[in-house]
Design an enzyme around this catalytic site. Sequence first.
Site, PDB file in Angstrom:
ATOM      1  N   VAL A 125      41.668  47.166  41.869  1.00 24.27           N
ATOM      2  CA  VAL A 125      40.306  47.376  41.364  1.00 24.27           C
ATOM      3  C   VAL A 125      39.615  46.035  41.122  1.00 24.27           C
ATOM      4  O   VAL A 125      38.440  45.858  41.465  1.00 24.27           O
ATOM      5  CB  VAL A 125      40.329  48.223  40.071  1.00 24.27           C
ATOM      6  CG1 VAL A 125      38.967  48.221  39.386  1.00 24.27           C
ATOM      7  CG2 VAL A 125      40.750  49.652  40.382  1.00 24.27           C
ATOM      8  N   TRP A 136      38.876  44.426  44.453  1.00 22.03           N
ATOM      9  CA  TRP A 136      37.805  45.185  45.115  1.00 22.03           C
ATOM     10  C   TRP A 136      36.436  44.835  44.532  1.00 22.03           C
ATOM     11  O   TRP A 136      35.456  44.703  45.262  1.00 22.03           O
ATOM     12  CB  TRP A 136      38.088  46.673  44.977  1.00 22.03           C
ATOM     13  CG  TRP A 136      37.059  47.543  45.614  1.00 22.03           C
ATOM     14  CD1 TRP A 136      36.959  47.897  46.925  1.00 22.03           C
ATOM     15  CD2 TRP A 136      35.941  48.181  44.951  1.00 22.03           C
ATOM     16  NE1 TRP A 136      35.859  48.703  47.126  1.00 22.03           N
ATOM     17  CE2 TRP A 136      35.225  48.897  45.939  1.00 22.03           C
ATOM     18  CE3 TRP A 136      35.498  48.206  43.641  1.00 22.03           C
ATOM     19  CZ2 TRP A 136      34.089  49.630  45.630  1.00 22.03           C
ATOM     20  CZ3 TRP A 136      34.355  48.933  43.329  1.00 22.03           C
ATOM     21  CH2 TRP A 136      33.670  49.636  44.323  1.00 22.03           C
ATOM     22  N   HIS A 137      36.378  44.686  43.203  1.00 22.14           N
ATOM     23  CA  HIS A 137      35.099  44.354  42.568  1.00 22.14           C
ATOM     24  C   HIS A 137      34.655  42.941  42.946  1.00 22.14           C
ATOM     25  O   HIS A 137      33.531  42.734  43.392  1.00 22.14           O
ATOM     26  CB  HIS A 137      35.207  44.456  41.043  1.00 22.14           C
ATOM     27  CG  HIS A 137      34.987  45.828  40.506  1.00 22.14           C
ATOM     28  ND1 HIS A 137      36.014  46.705  40.251  1.00 22.14           N
ATOM     29  CD2 HIS A 137      33.853  46.487  40.183  1.00 22.14           C
ATOM     30  CE1 HIS A 137      35.520  47.841  39.786  1.00 22.14           C
ATOM     31  NE2 HIS A 137      34.211  47.744  39.734  1.00 22.14           N
ATOM     32  N   ASP A 138      35.536  41.996  42.709  1.00 24.09           N
ATOM     33  CA  ASP A 138      35.190  40.596  42.970  1.00 24.09           C
ATOM     34  C   ASP A 138      36.454  39.774  42.765  1.00 24.09           C
ATOM     35  O   ASP A 138      37.122  39.921  41.730  1.00 24.09           O
ATOM     36  CB  ASP A 138      34.091  40.123  42.007  1.00 24.09           C
ATOM     37  CG  ASP A 138      33.378  38.879  42.511  1.00 24.09           C
ATOM     38  OD1 ASP A 138      33.682  38.438  43.632  1.00 24.09           O
ATOM     39  OD2 ASP A 138      32.517  38.348  41.786  1.00 24.09           O
TER      40      ASP A 138
END
Length: 574
Positions: A457, A460-462
């Site tokens: 997660v 995936w976000h940054d």
Amino acid sequence: MASENGVELSKQGGAKDLERQGSNTNSPRQMDKMQQKPTVARGEMCIAPHKYSQLEKYICYGLSCLSVVIVLIKGLQASDKYADVAIPGVVNGWLFDRKYDNYDAQWRAFRGSIHLLIGGSIIFCLISKGIRHVQRNSKNKSVFLLWQMAFGMGYCLYLHGSGFIFALTLALINFGISFLCSKQGYIGPVATWVFNVGILFLNEAYHGYSFAMFSPSLAWLDDYGGVTRWSVSFNLVTLRMISFNMDYHWMVTNRTLTKKTDAVELDPLSYRARQETHQPSDRYNLLAYLSYLFYAPLYIAGPTTPFNAWVSQIYVEQTAMDVSDIAMYALKWFAELLFMDIFLHFFHVNAISSNTRNVALWGMLTPTEIGMCAIWTLMFIWLKFLLLWRFFRLWALCDGIEPPENMNRCVLNNYSMEQFWRSWHRAFNQWLLRYIYIPLGGLKYKLLNVFVVFTYVAIWHDITWKLLSWAWLITLFIAPELGLKWLFSGSRFVKLRSKWYFYYLCVFAGAMNVFMMMTANLVGFSFGTEGLRLLGTQLVHDWEGVKFLGMCVVVFFTNVNTMMLIRSGENKNY
């Protein structure tokens, strides 16, 4: 027998038969009631229901209202204290002669283009409804899919300009990988995951690439970049690419991840049934794939929908919400938008806490003000995503597609870290469960899988140290909750769970969970590790910090008790 949505439907009923089955489709509220069962798995603690007296209920609600007023006043004081300071992102407002917190780039872009989005969504839905009406008796939906693909690609060209060429190229490579998923074994799934996770790292490393990297003669294309960078939106596209390949692989291998629930067996048109039912093999084609990847209503922000559920609703529209339900949903969204505008005129905490250029200002904040900034920044993030996700979900619903509802519980009504992440980004949580958590063994290796999920997660976000720190903090903080649930759900503690004081021990544990969630989100979405270090120093060396810590314990304990009271009224395990 004609096969629609991957289930058998009678010839005699035709469209009316579908409508009749759709009318029996259970609403989300009915689905929740159907799925409430008294059985509790190992690790899911069920305590004896606490009997609230009328006096205790009044005290709970009264103290909670008082604590909300205190937090409200402290948050306003933190914003107004620095009203004369030039804070980047705080601009002149248009309500109550106050300034407006316009720091967040995502919200600024959405709020500034909302009139274009509303106009475009109305035109899109009118044309979609017309095509659906013309094709209502046809089993071949290629014209409708062509429309979805054409509009979606045109939308992406407007957003990303020439950058869309990179997005389309990567999408076609992934479709080529899907041919590996048509075989038994793990080659296709492994190749899918390696490719899509690799894209996240490469996109970050090369900032979405440029045409000049490949050839100086193509450098002119870099001048037509559109209004947003394609690599920012492409993270969501990778979820859909993984979903298509894995759903296709599981169809070929006839694999099911979950047991059929009563809801699936009774209602073949429910969202859950659509997701779990393998689609006919001819629906896993390039036209459907590209239409799904670049589906305009859900392209920018989601909510994420698995391929099976999405393509099923191309052939048979969603029936969970009728026109009056959708109209009420739209009115609620406009009310929430008005509330957000009022909120940002009074609370400038996001501009204060999210900008690293305010480090000098942070040193002037008291521990209470840092805590209030963390709480109200989280509230802002919740409101922002609530409005984003509900707008695009509303757009999809008007088009006959039902995505999952994110944020089905208020951010201030959560005391379990596990339950908090289930309700926050609910669609993404379901995606993570379906494509990572369950395939890796689920409950068998729960804590390890939680670590893998939250690491993914964060990536995936940054790909930043700040978000990785947030992910690992969440894993660290969720471990005690999982461990205690597992320990006390055993038969050795049956008598203890029936004691009156065990309930209050659970309330105290919930209060500690709230404090840890606030700390983790302070790192991930607010002050970062620097703010955490500053808060930790002030809590230990400053009397104001000790008072703030004591206030947190009292406020969180009081409100968790009220949350459990609400859960008891919902007839759910707490």
